[in-house]
Design a protein around this motif. Structure first.
Motif, PDB file in Angstrom:
ATOM      1  N   MET A 140       0.778  -1.337  -0.119  1.00  0.00           N
ATOM      2  CA  MET A 140       0.205   0.014   0.274  1.00  0.00           C
ATOM      3  C   MET A 140       0.956   1.309   0.038  1.00  0.00           C
ATOM      4  SD  MET A 140      -3.102  -0.960   2.615  1.00  0.00           S
ATOM      5  CE  MET A 140      -2.156  -2.103   3.654  1.00  0.00           C
ATOM      6  N   LYS A 141       0.652   2.280  -0.558  1.00  0.00           N
ATOM      7  CA  LYS A 141       1.034   3.631  -0.979  1.00  0.00           C
ATOM      8  C   LYS A 141       1.161   4.299   0.532  1.00  0.00           C
ATOM      9  CE  LYS A 141       0.847   3.902  -5.863  1.00  0.00           C
ATOM     10  NZ  LYS A 141       2.100   3.284  -6.021  1.00  0.00           N
ATOM     11  N   THR A 142       2.202   4.541   1.154  1.00  0.00           N
ATOM     12  CA  THR A 142       2.068   4.764   2.502  1.00  0.00           C
ATOM     13  C   THR A 142       2.940   6.085   2.776  1.00  0.00           C
ATOM     14  OG1 THR A 142       2.076   2.513   3.305  1.00  0.00           O
ATOM     15  CG2 THR A 142       2.913   4.207   4.965  1.00  0.00           C
ATOM     16  N   ILE A 143       2.300   7.006   3.674  1.00  0.00           N
ATOM     17  CA  ILE A 143       3.048   8.256   4.153  1.00  0.00           C
ATOM     18  C   ILE A 143       3.189   8.276   5.566  1.00  0.00           C
ATOM     19  CG2 ILE A 143       2.474   9.540   2.041  1.00  0.00           C
ATOM     20  CD1 ILE A 143       0.484  10.970   4.158  1.00  0.00           C
ATOM     21  N   LEU A 144       4.421   8.865   6.062  1.00  0.00           N
ATOM     22  CA  LEU A 144       4.524   8.963   7.382  1.00  0.00           C
ATOM     23  C   LEU A 144       4.797  10.495   7.997  1.00  0.00           C
ATOM     24  CD1 LEU A 144       5.296   7.745  10.365  1.00  0.00           C
ATOM     25  CD2 LEU A 144       7.583   7.548   9.465  1.00  0.00           C
ATOM     26  N   VAL A 145       4.026  10.868   8.739  1.00  0.00           N
ATOM     27  CA  VAL A 145       4.073  12.259   9.265  1.00  0.00           C
ATOM     28  C   VAL A 145       4.549  12.355  10.602  1.00  0.00           C
ATOM     29  CG1 VAL A 145       2.937  14.517   8.992  1.00  0.00           C
ATOM     30  CG2 VAL A 145       2.486  12.745   7.365  1.00  0.00           C
ATOM     31  N   ASP A 146       5.632  12.892  11.022  1.00  0.00           N
ATOM     32  CA  ASP A 146       6.030  13.257  12.506  1.00  0.00           C
ATOM     33  C   ASP A 146       7.023  14.150  12.538  1.00  0.00           C
ATOM     34  OD1 ASP A 146       7.498  12.606  15.117  1.00  0.00           O
ATOM     35  OD2 ASP A 146       6.303  10.799  14.872  1.00  0.00           O
ATOM     36  N   ASP A 147       6.831  15.337  13.461  1.00  0.00           N
ATOM     37  CA  ASP A 147       7.556  16.229  13.422  1.00  0.00           C
ATOM     38  C   ASP A 147       8.798  16.023  14.166  1.00  0.00           C
ATOM     39  OD1 ASP A 147       6.211  16.175  15.927  1.00  0.00           O
ATOM     40  OD2 ASP A 147       6.824  17.902  16.781  1.00  0.00           O
ATOM     41  N   GLU A 148       9.353  14.838  14.370  1.00  0.00           N
ATOM     42  CA  GLU A 148      10.731  14.362  14.965  1.00  0.00           C
ATOM     43  C   GLU A 148      11.324  13.841  14.028  1.00  0.00           C
ATOM     44  OE1 GLU A 148      10.658  13.438  19.442  1.00  0.00           O
ATOM     45  OE2 GLU A 148       8.580  12.557  18.930  1.00  0.00           O
ATOM     46  N   PRO A 149      12.548  14.280  13.287  1.00  0.00           N
ATOM     47  CA  PRO A 149      13.101  13.465  12.360  1.00  0.00           C
ATOM     48  C   PRO A 149      13.579  12.084  12.294  1.00  0.00           C
ATOM     49  CG  PRO A 149      13.832  15.734  12.242  1.00  0.00           C
ATOM     50  CD  PRO A 149      12.922  15.525  13.673  1.00  0.00           C
ATOM     51  N   TRP A 150      13.930  12.077  13.815  1.00  0.00           N
ATOM     52  CA  TRP A 150      14.492  10.668  14.229  1.00  0.00           C
ATOM     53  C   TRP A 150      13.541   9.614  14.111  1.00  0.00           C
ATOM     54  CZ3 TRP A 150      13.780   7.600  18.421  1.00  0.00           C
ATOM     55  CH2 TRP A 150      12.936   8.029  19.409  1.00  0.00           C
ATOM     56  N   MET A 151      12.306  10.011  14.326  1.00  0.00           N
ATOM     57  CA  MET A 151      11.140   8.869  14.430  1.00  0.00           C
ATOM     58  C   MET A 151      10.891   8.471  12.861  1.00  0.00           C
ATOM     59  SD  MET A 151      10.405   8.036  17.301  1.00  0.00           S
ATOM     60  CE  MET A 151       9.025   7.382  16.908  1.00  0.00           C
ATOM     61  N   LEU A 152      11.201   9.345  11.901  1.00  0.00           N
ATOM     62  CA  LEU A 152      10.880   9.016  10.453  1.00  0.00           C
ATOM     63  C   LEU A 152      11.916   8.083  10.338  1.00  0.00           C
ATOM     64  CD1 LEU A 152      10.602  12.684   8.937  1.00  0.00           C
ATOM     65  CD2 LEU A 152       8.588  10.913   9.734  1.00  0.00           C
ATOM     66  N   GLN A 153      13.175   8.105  10.670  1.00  0.00           N
ATOM     67  CA  GLN A 153      14.515   7.354  10.521  1.00  0.00           C
ATOM     68  C   GLN A 153      13.924   5.859  11.130  1.00  0.00           C
ATOM     69  OE1 GLN A 153      17.970   8.224  12.503  1.00  0.00           O
ATOM     70  NE2 GLN A 153      19.369   7.672  10.530  1.00  0.00           N
ATOM     71  N   GLN A 154      13.445   6.137  12.226  1.00  0.00           N
ATOM     72  CA  GLN A 154      13.334   4.692  13.075  1.00  0.00           C
ATOM     73  C   GLN A 154      12.074   3.926  12.268  1.00  0.00           C
ATOM     74  OE1 GLN A 154      11.143   5.051  16.939  1.00  0.00           O
ATOM     75  NE2 GLN A 154      10.999   2.806  17.044  1.00  0.00           N
ATOM     76  N   PHE A 155      11.090   4.727  11.736  1.00  0.00           N
ATOM     77  CA  PHE A 155      10.147   4.044  11.000  1.00  0.00           C
ATOM     78  C   PHE A 155      10.447   3.234   9.943  1.00  0.00           C
ATOM     79  CE2 PHE A 155       6.687   3.576   7.936  1.00  0.00           C
ATOM     80  CZ  PHE A 155       5.548   3.220   8.715  1.00  0.00           C
ATOM     81  N   ASP A 199      -1.205  15.516  -5.382  1.00  0.00           N
ATOM     82  CA  ASP A 199      -0.632  14.942  -6.689  1.00  0.00           C
ATOM     83  C   ASP A 199      -0.306  13.766  -6.648  1.00  0.00           C
ATOM     84  OD1 ASP A 199      -0.817  17.355  -8.177  1.00  0.00           O
ATOM     85  OD2 ASP A 199       0.821  18.313  -7.052  1.00  0.00           O
ATOM     86  N   ASN A 200      -0.270  12.880  -5.415  1.00  0.00           N
ATOM     87  CA  ASN A 200       0.320  11.363  -5.378  1.00  0.00           C
ATOM     88  C   ASN A 200      -0.751  10.880  -4.335  1.00  0.00           C
ATOM     89  OD1 ASN A 200       3.495  11.735  -6.231  1.00  0.00           O
ATOM     90  ND2 ASN A 200       2.912  13.464  -4.753  1.00  0.00           N
ATOM     91  N   ARG A 201      -0.904   9.465  -4.978  1.00  0.00           N
ATOM     92  CA  ARG A 201      -2.058   8.683  -4.148  1.00  0.00           C
ATOM     93  C   ARG A 201      -1.385   8.295  -2.840  1.00  0.00           C
ATOM     94  NH1 ARG A 201      -6.332   6.554  -5.246  1.00  0.00           N
ATOM     95  NH2 ARG A 201      -7.047   4.668  -4.043  1.00  0.00           N
ATOM     96  N   VAL A 202      -2.377   8.323  -2.112  1.00  0.00           N
ATOM     97  CA  VAL A 202      -2.178   7.955  -0.434  1.00  0.00           C
ATOM     98  C   VAL A 202      -3.134   7.043   0.059  1.00  0.00           C
ATOM     99  CG1 VAL A 202      -1.842   8.248   2.151  1.00  0.00           C
ATOM    100  CG2 VAL A 202      -0.912  10.152  -0.043  1.00  0.00           C
ATOM    101  N   GLU A 203      -2.752   5.611   0.196  1.00  0.00           N
ATOM    102  CA  GLU A 203      -3.535   4.833   0.860  1.00  0.00           C
ATOM    103  C   GLU A 203      -3.630   4.351   2.089  1.00  0.00           C
ATOM    104  OE1 GLU A 203      -3.340   2.117  -3.541  1.00  0.00           O
ATOM    105  OE2 GLU A 203      -2.299   1.481  -1.799  1.00  0.00           O
ATOM    106  N   LEU A 204      -2.284   4.698   2.855  1.00  0.00           N
ATOM    107  CA  LEU A 204      -2.143   4.195   4.313  1.00  0.00           C
ATOM    108  C   LEU A 204      -1.341   5.528   4.990  1.00  0.00           C
ATOM    109  CD1 LEU A 204      -1.869   2.522   6.903  1.00  0.00           C
ATOM    110  CD2 LEU A 204      -0.167   1.142   5.957  1.00  0.00           C
ATOM    111  N   ALA A 205      -1.806   6.066   5.848  1.00  0.00           N
ATOM    112  CA  ALA A 205      -1.081   7.184   6.600  1.00  0.00           C
ATOM    113  C   ALA A 205      -0.750   6.821   7.848  1.00  0.00           C
ATOM    114  CB  ALA A 205      -1.586   8.459   6.455  1.00  0.00           C
TER     115      ALA A 205
END
Length: 431
Positions: free
Chosen positions: A1-16, A44-50
């Protein structure tokens, strides 16, 4: 599934990224520290899971989810937060699932198991497009494992003002039966000896500005007792209770977990203060793992509270015991269930990390542990900050047996403390 991750802590993006790398159906197409960037991307880009944090500057995750679902009505939403007070709010606002920080790859696997049945809904069309989602593709109710939602008054009876179908399924009664037989009293549905202890614990937590986090046995229809965990946020005014104050809580069934832990404790050496296995049991488990997984990358960490003797003198032994108990609990929650966590001395906790990819993988894991510890210590101290130090060594690169790994991790722990504490040192061969 086309997934996005949104978190204001950059290191949490890295952990994910690190924790989700082996989950095939997560196709990470975007990662953002700003909710507004995520919205712009989604046009402009499809999102299925956030996956998204709840508390973020400018726009919180709940509002972001609403805006994203205006574009993709069937999009799957998983809220991520370090604060369990948001669990009930997230579920009531259409979350398909919820995961608390710090999480592990296994936690994400559990989440994906819950949301995979919703994949067809998520792959429906964009709102207003030529292939819109069908009317039945509305955001689904939260997955069953997300927990039951209740609200109740802050009175002697803990009178229920709201209970969802999941709660009724837990107790086995209908709404009318709860009202007629128990007067809508949550207290009447809880094992008597558990209620008083849980109420006293909750009172302490709320007085310290914390959320309610207690466990007790619900007495279901037929007399069956089931262990549950309640996470609740105190409200000055209940939405359905007039001017009364009370709690909005999520109830999670942990009965099987409790029974499994009881069985495990009967077979292991358990430290009475922290509830962790002792060094003998830890060594046996590590040796068994090393024998069965020769050549696989792993790591051993030794963690200790800095200047613990000073903490005893300053705060007293009761407070110090609380600190040790908290450290053990935080470290255990911050690690994956497959990792080995043990009490290896009066003030020391050991972690054996299985299946780490490399040095970077161990660093991500330790940052997760230390981030949780720092947040706890910020709330615990009165006259100054407590801290922890750790030493970490990778195996089999720098040791193929328990004693070698344990010794080298100890050398790094000593080095971290000599350098001022509150840090992690990693073992490396001198050139």
């Amino acid at each position: 599934m086309k997934t996005i991750l949104v978190d204001d802590e950059p290191w949490m993006l890295q952990q994910f990224e690190y924790e989700s790398q082996d989950i095939a159906d997560i196709d990470l197409v975007g990662r953002f520290t700003s909710p507004y960037e995520a919205l712009s991307f989604s046009r402009d880009n499809r999102v299925e899971l956030a996956f998204m944090d709840v508390e973020m500057p400018g726009m919180n995750g709940i509002e972001l989810a609403r805006k994203l679902r205006e574009q993709y009505p069937g999009m799957i939403v998983v809220f991520v937060s370090a604060y369990e007070k948001y669990v009930a709010e997230a579920i009531l606002n259409g979350a398909d699932c919820y995961v608390t920080k710090p999480y592990t790859g296994k936690d994400l696997e559990v989440v994906m198991k819950k949301v995979r049945p919703l994949a067809n809904r998520a792959q429906g069309g964009k709102a207003g497009s030529d292939s819109p989602a069908s009317p039945s593709d509305k955001p689904a109710a939260p997955a069953e494992q997300s927990g039951a939602v209740i609200r109740y008054k802050d009175d002697v009876a803990s009178k229920l003002t709201y209970m969802d179908d999941k709660f009724l399924a837990l107790v086995g009664y209908t709404r009318s039966e709860v009202q007629d037989r128990f007067g809508d009293s949550l207290r009447a549905l809880v094992e008597r000896e558990d209620y008083d202890a849980a109420a006293a614990q909750a009172q302490r937590q709320v007085s310290q500005g914390q959320d309610k986090r207690v466990s007790y046995r619900l007495v279901a229809k037929g007399g069956t007792r089931r262990w549950v965990k309640e996470t609740g946020h105190h409200l000055d005014h209940l939405p359905d209770g007039g001017d009364d104050s009370g709690f909005q809580s999520v109830i999670v069934d942990i009965d099987s977990v409790v029974h499994r832990r009881v069985e495990e404790r009967s077979d292991a050496h358990i430290d009475p203060l922290t509830g962790l296995i002792d060094i003998q049991a830890a060594e046996a488990q590590v040796l068994h793992y090393l024998a069965d997984h020769k050549g696989e990358c792993c790591a051993l960490a030794r963690i200790e509270v800095d200047d613990f003797d000073h903490a005893v003198q300053t705060y007293g032994s009761k407070f110090s015991n609380t600190v040790l108990t908290d450290v053990a609990a935080i470290v255990q929650r911050s690690c994956r269930t497959c990792d080995i966590v043990a009490n290896t001395g009066q003030t020391e906790t050991m972690v054996f990390l299985k299946r780490v990819t490399d040095l970077h993988g161990s660093q991500v894991a330790m940052e997760r542990v230390f981030g949780a510890l720092r947040r706890r210590f910020e709330r615990k101290t009165r006259d100054g900050e407590l801290s922890c130090s750790a030493g970490v060594v990778l195996g089999p690169e720098f040791g193929e047996d328990f004693q070698t790994l344990y010794q080298k991790a100890g050398e790094m722990l000593s080095q971290a403390r000599r350098s001022g504490g509150n840090q992690v040192e990693y073992y490396a061969e001198e050139e």
